[in-house]
Design a protein around this motif. Structure first.
Motif, mmCIF file in Angstrom:
data_model
loop_
_atom_site.group_PDB
_atom_site.id
_atom_site.type_symbol
_atom_site.label_atom_id
_atom_site.label_comp_id
_atom_site.label_asym_id
_atom_site.label_seq_id
_atom_site.Cartn_x
_atom_site.Cartn_y
_atom_site.Cartn_z
ATOM 1 N N THR A 49 0.818 -1.219 0.000
ATOM 2 C CA THR A 49 0.000 0.000 0.000
ATOM 3 C C THR A 49 0.848 1.264 0.000
ATOM 4 O O THR A 49 0.315 2.357 -0.083
ATOM 5 C CB THR A 49 -0.922 0.015 1.233
ATOM 6 N N SER A 50 2.163 1.108 0.124
ATOM 7 C CA SER A 50 3.054 2.261 0.096
ATOM 8 C C SER A 50 4.411 1.815 -0.403
ATOM 9 O O SER A 50 4.713 0.611 -0.431
ATOM 10 C CB SER A 50 3.182 2.895 1.491
ATOM 11 N N GLY A 51 5.249 2.772 -0.816
ATOM 12 C CA GLY A 51 6.581 2.457 -1.294
ATOM 13 C C GLY A 51 6.552 1.877 -2.697
ATOM 14 O O GLY A 51 5.531 1.938 -3.392
ATOM 15 N N PRO A 52 7.673 1.299 -3.147
ATOM 16 C CA PRO A 52 7.726 0.722 -4.494
ATOM 17 C C PRO A 52 6.692 -0.377 -4.684
ATOM 18 O O PRO A 52 6.391 -1.136 -3.771
ATOM 19 C CB PRO A 52 9.155 0.161 -4.571
ATOM 20 N N ASP A 53 6.159 -0.447 -5.894
ATOM 21 C CA ASP A 53 5.180 -1.479 -6.236
ATOM 22 C C ASP A 53 5.895 -2.818 -6.447
ATOM 23 O O ASP A 53 7.045 -2.855 -6.866
ATOM 24 C CB ASP A 53 4.430 -1.075 -7.496
ATOM 25 N N TYR A 54 5.225 -3.907 -6.144
ATOM 26 C CA TYR A 54 5.738 -5.235 -6.460
ATOM 27 C C TYR A 54 4.582 -6.216 -6.483
ATOM 28 O O TYR A 54 3.514 -5.956 -5.919
ATOM 29 C CB TYR A 54 6.810 -5.698 -5.458
ATOM 30 N N GLN A 55 4.799 -7.351 -7.166
ATOM 31 C CA GLN A 55 3.818 -8.421 -7.166
ATOM 32 C C GLN A 55 4.045 -9.266 -5.921
ATOM 33 O O GLN A 55 5.073 -9.924 -5.784
ATOM 34 C CB GLN A 55 3.974 -9.298 -8.412
ATOM 35 N N PRO A 56 3.130 -9.250 -4.941
ATOM 36 C CA PRO A 56 3.360 -9.991 -3.695
ATOM 37 C C PRO A 56 3.358 -11.496 -3.934
ATOM 38 O O PRO A 56 2.759 -11.992 -4.897
ATOM 39 C CB PRO A 56 2.195 -9.557 -2.811
ATOM 40 N N THR A 109 1.577 -13.943 4.699
ATOM 41 C CA THR A 109 2.626 -12.926 4.775
ATOM 42 C C THR A 109 2.427 -12.086 6.033
ATOM 43 O O THR A 109 1.305 -11.689 6.359
ATOM 44 C CB THR A 109 2.603 -12.024 3.528
ATOM 45 N N LEU A 110 3.524 -11.796 6.721
ATOM 46 C CA LEU A 110 3.490 -11.039 7.971
ATOM 47 C C LEU A 110 3.326 -9.544 7.682
ATOM 48 O O LEU A 110 4.147 -8.955 6.976
ATOM 49 C CB LEU A 110 4.785 -11.275 8.747
ATOM 50 N N VAL A 139 11.319 -12.820 1.486
ATOM 51 C CA VAL A 139 11.373 -12.438 0.072
ATOM 52 C C VAL A 139 11.662 -10.947 -0.031
ATOM 53 O O VAL A 139 10.929 -10.130 0.542
ATOM 54 C CB VAL A 139 10.062 -12.785 -0.656
ATOM 55 N N ILE A 140 12.725 -10.601 -0.749
ATOM 56 C CA ILE A 140 13.082 -9.203 -0.979
ATOM 57 C C ILE A 140 12.841 -8.899 -2.455
ATOM 58 O O ILE A 140 13.495 -9.464 -3.334
ATOM 59 C CB ILE A 140 14.546 -8.916 -0.609
ATOM 60 N N HIS A 141 11.879 -8.026 -2.725
ATOM 61 C CA HIS A 141 11.519 -7.696 -4.097
ATOM 62 C C HIS A 141 12.495 -6.658 -4.672
ATOM 63 O O HIS A 141 13.032 -5.829 -3.937
ATOM 64 C CB HIS A 141 10.089 -7.142 -4.146
#
Length: 457
Positions: A46-53, A61-62, A187-189
């Motif tokens: 919902t904030s920061g860089p976009d990524y496919q979770p 996911t925590l 996981v680090i996107h």
């Protein structure tokens, strides 16, 4: 061993189908607790860089909170009850209510602060497997930090300097704590939202236990003779399917924290290995596979384009790893004549059923009495009958028109007419029954784009 109700306490509240609760103390970030063993929806940023979770198979996911530009997470190491399959529960150790623990997701360049509260009966640590960070944050008890005593909370804080797939697990009394199920994904996107972007991104850990039928605790001293081969502490037929929409670009990330390697094989596709625990594989160095061997303590990620509809099996190709609890000392009875001994045994045990004289397939179709808290060695049913599998087995379900946020099971695949193997009831073709006869190969259809090589290169 405490149960979940005792651990959560009388004041815990259950929220919706996800069945998780929040706890907080003395200004710590919330520590969500998951009770469901089903696959939860991905946690969309919902904030920061976009990524496919990512979607954690039979996991979650925590969540985190932002504190002056730092992403804060709260892990609670604790005894848990994990439903391994319908009818079987294991008493394990894990994080935030489950084993494995929740997946942690963040973005390359983030600074993270992870609070770890120890509710185990002994000390623990967390090692961030494969990650580049300060030595004092590496989580090795006695070497890089004092162990976290029971009842205490420690803080890990570091910058995420590279993207990729990593794991977390204890490095204190590791033999016991990992054997009890303490592990999870990190996981680090990539910072660039378009780098290595996919439409669906699945993660799961390979783990194994030795749990006698009728019991609940793993044998933590076992090194080789396991009887529960699991994905995220689940066994078939209760490992959720990997559901994708036709033409999706799909990534599957697999980490191995068992005591042996696992050749993971997926039907219906060839794929490209695009990532290891060391980082992304450059395009010119990728290689095609239909099976990928996952070494102990390692991670592999592969990608494919979901162009072929169907229900495609995905499993470990070690045949005993697609079975559940079984007796390893059972003799081979194939071809044996057991009618006389069967008659004698039935005088004492009328329900006795002889097995093994024609193989073990009969076991998958029989409803045999079982001890409490276990499931059959082979089980599972499909639209054509018994599947005769267990352990490390699931299904990749590719369908047309699956919504981008839909991971629910679409049911059995409807095969187009003429595309299912069938019984031949007539005579064999003359050429096939004639010695030395030559048969002409059918004309080859126009080739389809190879899975993993179209649309996204």
């Amino acid at each position: 061993m405490m149960n979940r109700r005792q651990l959560l306490g009388a004041g815990a509240t259950v929220v919706g189908a996800a069945a998780w609760t929040k706890t907080s103390a003395m200004g710590l970030p919330d520590a969500p607790i998951m009770e469901s063993a089903s696959t939860q929806s991905p946690l969309v940023p919902t904030s920061g860089p976009d990524y496919q979770p990512v979607v954690t198979l039979n996991g979650w996911t925590l969540p985190h909170k932002m504190n002056n530009g730092v992403k804060e997470f709260h892990l609670v190491a604790e005894p848990v009850e994990r439903e391994m399959a319908d009818g079987m529960t294991a008493y394990l150790w894990g994080y935030n209510g489950q084993s494995p623990g929740p997946t942690i997701e963040a973005v390359e360049g983030d600074r993270v602060r992870i609070f770890v509260t120890n509710k185990l009966p002994e000390h623990t640590t967390i090692h961030w497997h494969g990650m580049i960070l300060p030595c004092g944050m590496d989580g090795v008890a006695g070497l890089t930090q004092p162990a976290i005593p029971a009842g205490k909370t420690f803080v890990y804080e570091f910058d995420l300097v590279k993207s990729g797939t990593f794991m977390y697990h204890p490095h204190g009394d590791e033999m016991v704590q990992m054997a009890m199920g303490m592990m999870g994904f990190f996981v680090i996107h990539p910072k660039d939202p378009q780098f290595m972007r996919v439409d669906r991104d699945f993660v799961f850990l390979l783990n194994a236990y030795d749990i006698d039928p009728g019991s609940y605790l793993p044998r933590v001293m076992e090194m080789t003779d396991f009887n529960m081969w699991c994905w995220n502490s689940r066994i078939f037929p209760d490992i959720d399917p990997l559901v994708v929409s036709r033409n999706d670009r799909v990534r599957v990330r697999v980490g191995n924290l068992t005591m042996t390697n696992h050749p993971i094989h997926m039907h219906g596709y060839d794929f490209e290995v695009t990532c290891t625990d060391g980082g992304w594989v450059k395009p010119e160095a990728r290689w095609p596979e239909v099976s990928i061997d996952i070494p102990v303590g390692a991670m592999r990620a592969y990608e494919f384009n979901a162009v072929h509809e169907g229900d495609w099996a995905i499993h470990c190709h070690k045949s005993h790893h697609t079975m559940n609890a079984m007796g390893h000392d059972v003799p081979t009875f194939i071809g044996a004549e057991k009618s006389r001994v069967t008659s004698m045994i039935r005088r004492l045990q009328p329900d006795y059923m002889p097995m093994g004289t024609r193989g073990m397939a009969d076991m998958a179709e029989m409803s045999m009495p079982l001890p409490d808290n276990t499931i059959p060695m082979m089980t599972g049913w499909g639209q054509f009958g018994a599947i005769e599998m267990g352990g490390m087995f699931s299904v990749v379900k590719v369908r047309e028109g699956i919504a981008s946020d839909d991971y629910s099971d679409p049911g059995d695949y409807e095969h187009p007419p003429g595309t299912v193997a069938y019984e031949w009831t007539g005579d064999l073709p003359a050429a096939s029954s004639t010695t030395g006869a030559k048969t002409q190969a059918p004309a080859k259809p126009a080739p389809e784009p190879a899975a993993g090589h179209g649309g996204h290169d």
